[in-house]
Design an enzyme around this catalytic site. Structure first.
Site, PDB file in Angstrom:
ATOM      1  CG  HIS A   1      -2.010  -1.055   1.116  1.00  0.00           C
ATOM      2  ND1 HIS A   1      -3.336  -0.750   0.867  1.00  0.00           N
ATOM      3  CD2 HIS A   1      -1.966  -2.406   1.199  1.00  0.00           C
ATOM      4  CE1 HIS A   1      -4.047  -1.865   0.821  1.00  0.00           C
ATOM      5  NE2 HIS A   1      -3.233  -2.890   1.024  1.00  0.00           N
TER       6      HIS A   1
ATOM      7  CG  ASP B   1      -0.137   9.234   0.840  1.00  0.00           C
ATOM      8  OD1 ASP B   1      -0.202   8.040   1.170  1.00  0.00           O
ATOM      9  OD2 ASP B   1      -0.858  10.115   1.325  1.00  0.00           O
TER      10      ASP B   1
HETATM   11  C1  GDG Z   1      -2.211   3.625   3.306  1.00  0.00           C
HETATM   12  C2  GDG Z   1      -1.196   4.338   2.411  1.00  0.00           C
HETATM   13  C3  GDG Z   1      -2.833   4.280   0.529  1.00  0.00           C
HETATM   14  C4  GDG Z   1      -8.835   9.331   7.954  1.00  0.00           C
HETATM   15  N1  GDG Z   1      -9.226  10.013   9.044  1.00  0.00           N
HETATM   16  C5  GDG Z   1     -10.388   9.493   9.439  1.00  0.00           C
HETATM   17  C6  GDG Z   1     -10.718   8.464   8.550  1.00  0.00           C
HETATM   18  N2  GDG Z   1      -9.752   8.389   7.638  1.00  0.00           N
HETATM   19  C7  GDG Z   1      -9.749   7.449   6.512  1.00  0.00           C
HETATM   20  C8  GDG Z   1      -9.847   8.171   5.188  1.00  0.00           C
HETATM   21  C9  GDG Z   1      -9.233   7.161   4.226  1.00  0.00           C
HETATM   22  C10 GDG Z   1      -8.216   6.481   5.111  1.00  0.00           C
HETATM   23  O1  GDG Z   1      -8.540   6.750   6.467  1.00  0.00           O
HETATM   24  C11 GDG Z   1      -6.807   7.012   4.854  1.00  0.00           C
HETATM   25  O2  GDG Z   1      -6.347   6.504   3.662  1.00  0.00           O
HETATM   26  P1  GDG Z   1      -5.124   7.149   2.886  1.00  0.00           P
HETATM   27  O3  GDG Z   1      -5.019   6.452   1.581  1.00  0.00           O
HETATM   28  O4  GDG Z   1      -5.348   8.613   2.727  1.00  0.00           O
HETATM   29  O5  GDG Z   1      -3.828   6.992   3.804  1.00  0.00           O
HETATM   30  P2  GDG Z   1      -3.146   5.849   4.769  1.00  0.00           P
HETATM   31  O6  GDG Z   1      -3.901   5.645   6.004  1.00  0.00           O
HETATM   32  O7  GDG Z   1      -1.756   6.331   4.952  1.00  0.00           O
HETATM   33  O8  GDG Z   1      -3.182   4.493   3.918  1.00  0.00           O
HETATM   34  C12 GDG Z   1      -1.898   5.167   1.350  1.00  0.00           C
HETATM   35  C13 GDG Z   1      -3.730   3.445   1.439  1.00  0.00           C
HETATM   36  O9  GDG Z   1      -2.981   2.743   2.426  1.00  0.00           O
HETATM   37  C14 GDG Z   1      -4.539   2.435   0.633  1.00  0.00           C
HETATM   38  O10 GDG Z   1      -3.724   1.623  -0.154  1.00  0.00           O
HETATM   39  O11 GDG Z   1      -3.639   5.100  -0.296  1.00  0.00           O
HETATM   40  O12 GDG Z   1      -0.956   5.774   0.480  1.00  0.00           O
HETATM   41  O13 GDG Z   1      -0.340   5.163   3.193  1.00  0.00           O
HETATM   42  O14 GDG Z   1     -10.174   6.215   3.824  1.00  0.00           O
HETATM   43  O15 GDG Z   1     -11.191   8.480   4.906  1.00  0.00           O
HETATM   44  N3  GDG Z   1     -11.847   7.727   8.664  1.00  0.00           N
HETATM   45  C15 GDG Z   1     -12.673   8.023   9.695  1.00  0.00           C
HETATM   46  N4  GDG Z   1     -12.405   9.005  10.602  1.00  0.00           N
HETATM   47  C16 GDG Z   1     -11.286   9.767  10.526  1.00  0.00           C
HETATM   48  O16 GDG Z   1     -11.070  10.644  11.363  1.00  0.00           O
HETATM   49  N5  GDG Z   1     -13.813   7.319   9.837  1.00  0.00           N
END
Ligand code: GDG
Length: 454
Positions: free
Chosen positions: A153, A359
């Site tokens: 990821h 990212d």
């Molecule tokens: C890894 C990789 C890759 C965030 N704050 C809250 C919340 N979130 C949810 C978001 C989103 C998820 O968490 C975060 O996903 P991201 O992709 O932005 O980032 P990472 O956590 O670093 O994820 C990344 C991912 O894996 C998938 O392959 O894209 O690059 O680092 O869904 O909405 N959800 C809730 N409350 C929050 O306060 N419910």
């Protein structure tokens, strides 16, 4: 095809686990009688050699426990204080400890033994992320010959950064035991091939994606993760009307940022860019506010305590300098908020500000676009260093290190004429509908189940 067995560090928990990955895998897991194996979040006194069957739900979930020492060495240690910084080009933040690497291997070895006991000949194993890099190697050592795929990821590092691992060659050897290594972007795929060639001497001359090292052959492919676009759009539409009164004020434009509080997400740079925007655009004072939602993560790792400190100091300074008795330019929430509320907030925001320094993909960028009102869409500002930038060219693409450029992009986004907002939104949304998370999981499983790499 036999059953699908998904394996990840954390088991999706809660009575109704959400999130794109769970949505995508649920159907396949349920349809194949498959299961999901992961850490249930409990701390055990001693390493247990048995998985707990959590039973009910859309699919079967099997949980393993970790001891406090394993959380320290495997999770906070080698995974999050060595691999995560290396994968994100931050070798300066590595905290190498041989005991942590031993714990990382021990947890993967124990998990492999538990999995080997339940795998049937036709099962496909889909392993997720950097916590479990040695799992295929451990399973092969136990005689498991099933198809095993890994989806990483995170970004894949440049050869120079990979070489900084205490066990760079061994890590390459682990990766070679997978039948398929799925990466987020074409750029990551290029780096994967370059790093395996440079660090381990692998043969990457095959242009069909095969990588060879000694007697091992693996297939590497760029398979960018996506979201449940239609589902998320529907959630945002429904939840927008349920936001508490006062969140959306007609005279005030909302900018939203949503990121786990991680140094890869570029929060200090983002806050400095917002301060720069305020300094240069007095006409926007009292008419705009940035809502930054940053739930805590990996607490107890020094680099995370430091980023929290830096972010909070900056937030306080910006409000101290610009707020008045009726307006605070920055609202900073260091807690997790419900997913449904998040979806509604994205829709309420005129601007989505997604500016990581590095990212893998960044799903927030995709969720922000999917949540928009097609009749009056907001504008996405996106870092060139998010994997998502490879697919989302119609966002305002910025260099997150350049605070003046990001400040200008904020103004451009806030003043963008409706025609241009619509044009950008429609292209971005068409991309998200054409490539959603169901297509992503189908593509991964097809590549994993296809001809075995030889
Ligand atoms: C890894 C990789 C890759 C965030 N704050 C809250 C919340 N979130 C949810 C978001 C989103 C998820 O968490 C975060 O996903 P991201 O992709 O932005 O980032 P990472 O956590 O670093 O994820 C990344 C991912 O894996 C998938 O392959 O894209 O690059 O680092 O869904 O909405 N959800 C809730 N409350 C929050 O306060 N419910």
């Amino acid at each position: 095809m036999g059953r699908l067995i998904a394996v990840s560090n954390r088991l999706p928990t809660g009575p109704n686990p959400t999130g794109g990955l769970v949505v995508a895998l649920s159907d396949v897991l349920a349809g194949s009688g498959g299961l999901w194996v992961g850490w249930g979040g409990d701390i055990a006194e001693a390493p247990a050699d048995r998985l707990a069957d959590l039973g009910e739900g859309p699919f079967r979930r099997l949980a393993f426990d970790l001891t406090a020492a394993e959380v320290e060495g495997y999770y906070l240690g080698h995974a999050n204080s060595v691999l995560w910084p290396v994968l994100h080009g931050r070798t300066d933040l590595m905290q190498i400890a041989s005991g942590h690497l031993m714990a990382y291997k021990a947890v993967n070895g124990r998990l492999a033994r538990m999995l080997a006991a339940l795998v049937e000949p036709d099962d496909l194993l889909w392993v997720h992320d950097f916590h479990l890099l040695p799992l295929a190697w451990e399973l092969r050592a136990l005689g498991v010959e099933n198809r095993i795929g890994l989806f990483l990821h995170t970004p894949f590092p440049a050869p120079f950064d990979l070489a900084a691992l205490p066990n760079a060659a061994e890590t390459c050897d682990w990766l070679m035991r997978y039948d398929l290594v799925g990466l987020q972007t074409a750029a990551d795929l290029r780096k994967f091939r370059a790093a395996l060639a440079a660090v381990a001497g692998a043969d990457t001359s095959d242009d069909g994606g095969l990588v060879r090292l000694g007697r091992q052959t693996t297939r590497a492919a760029a398979l960018p993760i996506a979201i449940d676009t239609a589902g998320f759009a529907a959630l945002a539409e429904a939840e927008f009307g349920r936001l508490p009164p006062g969140v959306v004020k007609s005279e005030r434009a909302l900018i939203i940022g949503v990121d786990r509080l991680d140094y890869s997400k570029g929060l200090p740079q983002r806050f400095r860019a917002f301060a720069e925007f305020l300094a240069r655009n007095e006409d926007w004072h009292r008419h705009v506010s940035l809502l930054q939602i940053s739930p805590p993560t990996r607490e107890g790792v020094a680099a995370y305590d430091a980023i929290r400190e830096e972010t909070e100091v900056l937030a306080g300074r910006i409000n101290g300098a610009y707020a008045d008795i009726t307006w605070a330019p920055l609202r900073y929430i260091h807690r997790q908020i419900p997913r449904a509320t998040l979806a509604g907030l994205y829709r309420a925001a005129r601007v989505g500000l997604v500016t990581p320094l590095m990212d893998g993909m960044n799903l927030v960028a995709k969720e922000y676009v999917a949540a928009q009102d097609p009749a009056d869409p907001g504008v996405l500002i996106l870092s060139q260093f998010a994997g998502a930038a490879e697919q989302m060219e119609d966002a305002l693409i910025v260099n997150p290190h350049d605070v003046e450029q990001v400040a200008r992009a904020i103004r451009t986004a806030l003043t963008m004429p409706p025609r241009e907002r619509h044009r950008r939104y429609e292209r971005l949304m068409a991309g998200l509908l054409a490539q959603d998370v169901h297509g992503w999981s189908a593509a991964f499983l097809q590549a994993l189940g296809g001809p075995r790499p030889q």
